[in-house]
Design an enzyme around this catalytic site. Structure first.
Site, PDB file in Angstrom:
ATOM      1  CD  GLU A 193      -2.813  -1.226  -0.021  1.00 32.44           C
ATOM      2  OE1 GLU A 193      -3.088  -0.153  -0.622  1.00 32.44           O
ATOM      3  OE2 GLU A 193      -3.203  -2.334  -0.412  1.00 32.44           O
ATOM      4  CG  ASP A 223       2.552  -7.335  -6.515  1.00 30.64           C
ATOM      5  OD1 ASP A 223       2.015  -6.930  -5.471  1.00 30.64           O
ATOM      6  OD2 ASP A 223       1.997  -8.111  -7.313  1.00 30.64           O
TER       7      ASP A 223
END
Length: 473
Positions: A125, A193
C-alpha cells in the site's frame, strides 16, 4: 484505556452511515500536484473518520504507525508524512489513498501469521502511494470524462473501502472503458508488488512474506462466490503470485524471530474487538493449556484482556502484574493494567506507574492518554486537562485527545472551553458547520476572556476558508 476511551469517543462517531461518504467539492478538474493530493487526502481522512468504524485505540494506533513508518523510512519518493489507521472489520482489506493515508482492516491483521506477512501488505500500500497510482488513475479517468476532482476522488475512496458499492459508483460516473480500467489496475499492482517486495526486504522483513500471504489468500478464497474486499481491488491471478515468489527469491533468506508487539496486537484485537468475552477466555485458556502460541506472554495478555472484558478485573490484574513486573516499560501491559486499576479504584497505583513512564516517554500517546484518563477518573480534573493541553500542542489533530478533553471540560463545567474542544472533534470529522456552531457557542460563554474570543473567531475564519477551498476543487 481502550475500553473507557471507546465509550468516550462513541458519542461523536456517526453510527449509521458506514458506507456513505460525503462530497468534498464540486468544481472542475485540474492537474493533481503533491500539495493538492495531500489536501484532498486530509479531507478524505475526515470522511473516513466520520463514516467508518475506526479503532480509536491508542495502543493499536501506536503499533500500526510504528510498523508502517519503519517501512516508510526505507521507501523512495516519500513526499509527506504517512498516517496508518485500523478499521474495525473482519473483512480482509487494506487500502491507500491520497496524502499517505493507509487503512488496514483488523481482520487482515489477525489473519496474518507473522509480522512479515502484515508488513508485506502495508509495504504494497505504501508503494501505491509513493508511485502515485491513485493520482495517475484520477488523471486518466478525468481524460475520459471531465468531472470534478473531488467527485472522482470520493468515488475512488468508496471503491477502496467498499468495493461492491464503490465499483458501482465508479461505473455510473465514469465513461472510461472497463478494459482500460482493468489494464491500468493490473499495471499498478505489478509495480506495487515490485516496489513493495523490495521495500519489505530493505526494511529487514522476510520478503517471502508477500508471496506467502498472497498464496494463502488466493487458496482460501479460490472457490468463494463472494471474495473479500481486498481481492476485488487487488486481484490475485496465479501469474501474480508466481512473479512475487520469483522476486522474493532474489533477496537473501532471512530468519526472523516472532514479534512480541505483533502477537500482542493480534491478542488485543481478538480479546477486545472480536467474539464475546467468555468465548475468548476459553480460546486463550486453550492456547495456553496446549501451548499453541507463538509467544506465551501474548496469550496471557489476551487472557487478561478477556477476563477484564468479562468484568473480572481481579483475575486480569493477577496476570498483568506478573507481565509488567518482567517488562515494566511495555505499553500494551501498561494500558491494560491502567484500566484494571480504574475498575478497582486503585488510582494511586495507576498514577505512580504512568507518572514514571511519562518522564521516560514524554508525549507518547499511550502514556499521556492513559494518564489523563486515570486522572479524570480520580477526579483530578485540573491535572487531567493540563496533561491533554500539553499533549495537543504537539499532536493537535489527535481525535481521542480532543474528545477526552471535551469530556473533562464538561465535568469541570468550563462551558466555553468544552464547546471549543467539541468544535475540534467535529472539524476532525469534516463536519465544519457543526464545528463553527460550537465555536460561536463558545464565544457566548467566554465574555470574560477577550483574547480567547479572538482565538475562537480566528478559528472560525480558518474553518470557513478550509471549507471554501474544498468547494473549489
Amino acid at each position: 484505556m481502550g475500553i473507557s476511551l471507546a465509550l468516550v469517543c462513541s458519542s461523536t462517531i456517526a453510527k449509521n452511515n458506514k458506507n456513505k461518504l460525503p462530497e468534498i467539492g464540486a468544481a472542475g478538474f485540474s492537474a493533481l500536484s503533491i500539495d493538492k493530493e495531500q489536501f484532498i487526502g486530509n479531507a478524505m481522512m475526515k470522511q473516513v473518520r466520520a463514516s467508518q468504524p475506526l479503532l480509536h485505540d491508542p495502543v493499536l494506533n501506536e503499533y500500526i504507525n510504528s510498523l508502517g513508518n519503519l517501512l516508510v523510512k526505507n521507501a523512495h519518493d516519500v513526499n509527506y508524512a504517512f498516517d496508518f489507521f485500523i478499521v474495525n472489520s473482519k473483512e480482509l482489506n487494506a487500502f491507500a489513498f491520497f496524502g499517505g493515508h493507509i487503512g488496514i482492516h483488523s481482520g487482515l491483521i489477525t489473519t496474518a501469521e507473522n509480522e512479515s506477512e502484515l508488513a508485506s501488505v502495508i509495504a504494497h500500500e505504501i508503494s501505491h502511494v509513493t508511485q502515485r497510482h491513485l493520482a495517475r488513475r484520477l488523471e486518466a479517468q478525468s481524460r475520459s470524462q471531465p468531472l470534478s476532482m473531488a467527485g472522482i476522488a470520493s468515488s475512488i475512496l468508496l471503491a477502496l473501502i467498499n468495493p461492491n458499492l464503490g465499483m458501482a459508483a465508479l461505473s455510473t460516473s465514469m465513461a472510461a472503458s472497463q478494459q482500460a480500467s482493468i489494464n491500468y489496475t493490473r499495471g499498478n499492482e505489478k509495480e506495487a508488488d515490485r516496489v513493495g517486495i523490495a521495500l519489505l526486504a530493505n526494511s529487514g522483513f522476510d520478503p517471502t512474506g508477500a508471496p506467502n500471504f498472497f498464496g494463502k489468500m488466493a487458496e482460501k478464497f479460490r472457490y468463494i462466490s463472494k471474495p473479500p474486499a481486498m481481492l476485488l481491488t487487488h486481484p490475485l491471478p496465479d501469474s501474480r503470485i508466481s512473479d512475487a515468489r520469483i522476486r522474493a527469491q532474489n533477496y537473501p533468506v532471512v530468519h526472523i524471530k516472532p514479534s512480541l508487539s505483533f502477537e500482542l496486537t493480534k491478542a488485543r484485537i481478538s480479546a477486545r474487538y472480536e467474539r464475546n468475552a467468555k468465548a475468548n477466555i476459553g480460546m486463550f485458556e486453550g492456547l495456553l493449556k496446549h501451548e499453541r502460541y507463538e509467544i506465551k506472554e501474548a496469550a496471557l495478555y489476551g487472557l487478561a484482556l478477556s477476563y477484564f472484558e468479562n468484568e473480572s478485573p481481579q483475575q486480569a490484574r493477577e496476570i498483568l502484574e506478573k507481565l509488567i513486573k518482567n517488562d515494566p516499560n511495555n505499553l500494551f501491559y501498561t494500558d491494560a493494567i491502567s484500566d484494571v486499576y480504574i475498575a478497582t479504584k486503585e488510582f494511586d497505583k495507576a498514577i505512580a506507574l504512568l507518572k514514571r513512564l511519562n518522564l521516560l516517554m514524554p508525549n507518547n500517546q499511550i502514556v499521556a492518554l492513559n494518564y489523563a484518563n486515570v486522572l479524570q477518573e480520580a477526579n483530578e480534573l485540573e491535572q487531567a486537562s493540563a496533561m491533554l493541553q500539553d499533549f495537543l500542542i504537539t499532536q493537535p489533530e489527535h481525535f481521542i485527545a480532543n474528545d477526552l478533553l471535551t469530556t473533562i471540560y464538561r465535568k469541570q463545567k468550563k462551558i466555553g472551553l468544552m464547546h471549543a474542544s467539541q468544535a475540534e472533534v467535529f472539524a476532525l470529522l469534516g463536519i465544519y458547520p457543526k464545528a463553527i456552531d460550537e465555536l460561536q457557542t463558545a464565544i457566548k460563554f467566554s465574555s470574560d476572556s477577550p483574547l480567547f474570543i479572538k482565538r475562537l473567531k480566528a478559528r472560525i475564519l480558518q474553518l470557513r476558508a478550509h471549507e471554501e477551498k474544498l468547494q473549489r476543487l
